[in-house]
Write an enzyme that holds these catalytic residues in place. Structure first.
Site, PDB file in Angstrom:
ATOM      1  CE  LYS A  35    -143.558 -80.367  29.766  1.00 45.30           C
ATOM      2  NZ  LYS A  35    -144.300 -81.055  28.701  1.00 45.30           N
ATOM      3  CE1 TYR A 256    -159.417 -56.199  50.134  1.00 38.98           C
ATOM      4  CE2 TYR A 256    -157.992 -58.119  49.891  1.00 38.98           C
ATOM      5  CZ  TYR A 256    -158.149 -56.751  50.060  1.00 38.98           C
ATOM      6  OH  TYR A 256    -157.053 -55.948  50.163  1.00 38.98           O
TER       7      TYR A 256
END
Ligand code: PLP
Length: 365
Positions: A35, A256
């Site tokens: 899946k 950042y």
């Protein structure tokens, strides 16, 4: 030149992990659970390594169609069954076996016109409370199915909620056994964790095991056990190269927010991989990474296209050096995906499923 990042799918590792499932459950047949596009590996790319399975289990009818297009003629099981009545036509056309977990799915079958009766897996909710008939309703559902000309063989299945944890499988096994005692049909209970951890519990591997995560080389019960403990090999490598190197002075901040500040002179490498490639943004400073096969750590925030790593343990590294985000490094080095997942507060499952579409993928043997 393309951006220097790629994912590798290791065919031999998939085959070796499948063999490991067989070794753990020698008397059972093995569903390879594919899946979510083979847990992010790609059904077409994983197929070569997994074609020795006894069947493939998945959710999406599209994915079943893709498997048939690859030439797979063996069993395919829809783990959640049909989502609407016309899915039964696809099941008839492609010869799919399907789970039946609710009354509506039985109603749809009763109204379905087919030449070929369907093989179904009747699902019991033995305690997880997601899909399936409660134990007291199970026999009634079985009898309804058994009376339908549209239904061929009825197999019985359930799913464990805590095969990887302290809850174990005993309670659910007892519930399942009691409610199915006189019913004929093959049984399927175990996922990867139950197959590896509870194979000694009589009846747990039953007729079919449903092996998912173990095929891809991640330990279902990490960090209690790691992939090496279970003899599993990484089926996916995510690797990139250093784009640049920066020499930091004490007090220099990285990335950042400037969340990492050097307290001594240090070299850091800038890696061509970021959260837009599927590397979790939440990985903190200290997340393990390999540079030229040497284990080191990330420093500072993960950004969209780059991460930064400490080159202290790898003084010879420079632009172009190989960086292993997870999987196999150069030589014998391995960085288990589970370790990166743990740093991100999640599971190997989520990381492999989240590999981003922009990362080129190559199948290797
Ligand atoms: C996904 C799934 C599995 C496989 O689980 P793993 O933990 O990956 O082995 C087995 N059974 C069902 C019903 C599933 O949905």
């Amino acid at each position: 030149m393309p951006r220097p990042i790629e994912a590798l799918i290791h065919t031999e590792a998939l085959a070796a992990n499948l063999a490991r499932a067989r070794q753990a459950a020698p008397d059972a047949r093995v569903w390879a659970v594919v899946k979510a596009n083979a847990y992010g590996h790609g059904i077409e790319r994983a197929f070569a390594g997994l074609r020795g399975a006894d069947g493939f289990a998945l959710l999406d009818l599209d994915e079943a169609e893709r498997l048939r297009r690859l030439g797979w003629r063996g069993p395919i099981l829809l783990l959640e069954g049909c989502f609407e009545p016309r899915d039964l036509e696809t099941c008839s056309r492609l010869g799919l076996w399907h789970a039946v977990h609710c009354d509506a799915q039985i109603d749809w079958l009763a109204a379905h016109k087919t030449q070929q009766p369907h093989r179904v897996f009747l699902k019991m909710n033995s305690g997880m409370n997601r899909l399936g008939f409660r134990p007291e309703a199970f026999r009634g559902a079985w009898a309804r199915l058994d009376a339908l000309p549209q239904v061929d063989e009825i197999s019985l299945m359930t799913h464990f909620a805590d095969a990887d944890g302290p809850g174990g499988v005993a309670r659910q096994m007892a519930t399942f056994a009691a409610a199915t005692r006189d019913l004929p049909g093959e049984r399927s209970l175990s996922n990867s964790a139950a197959t590896l951890r509870h194979a000694a519990s009589v009846g747990v591997t039953a007729d079919w095991v449903r092996a998912g995560i173990l095929l891809y080389g991640s330990a279902p019960d990490h960090p209690q056990h790691d992939s090496a403990h279970w003899g599993l090999q990484p089926a996916m490598t995510l690797r990139a190269r250093l784009l640049a190197v920066q020499a930091l002075q004490p007090g220099d901040a990285v990335g950042y927010g400037g969340h990492f500040v050097a307290d001594a002179p240090m070299r850091i490498g800038v890696v061509a991989c970021g959260y837009a490639d599927g590397y979790p943004r939440v990985c903190p400073t200290g997340t393990p990474v390999l540079v030229d096969g040497v284990r080191t750590r990330t420093v500072g925030r993960v950004s969209m296209d780059m991460i930064t790593v400490d080159l202290g343990p790898v003084p010879a590294a420079g632009p172009g050096s190989e960086v292993t985000l997870w999987g196999r490094g150069p030589g014998a080095a391995v960085l288990p995906i589970d370790e990166v997942a743990q740093a991100a507060g999640t599971l190997g499952y989520e990381l492999m499923c989240a590999l981003a579409p922009r990362v080129p993928v190559r199948v290797v043997d």
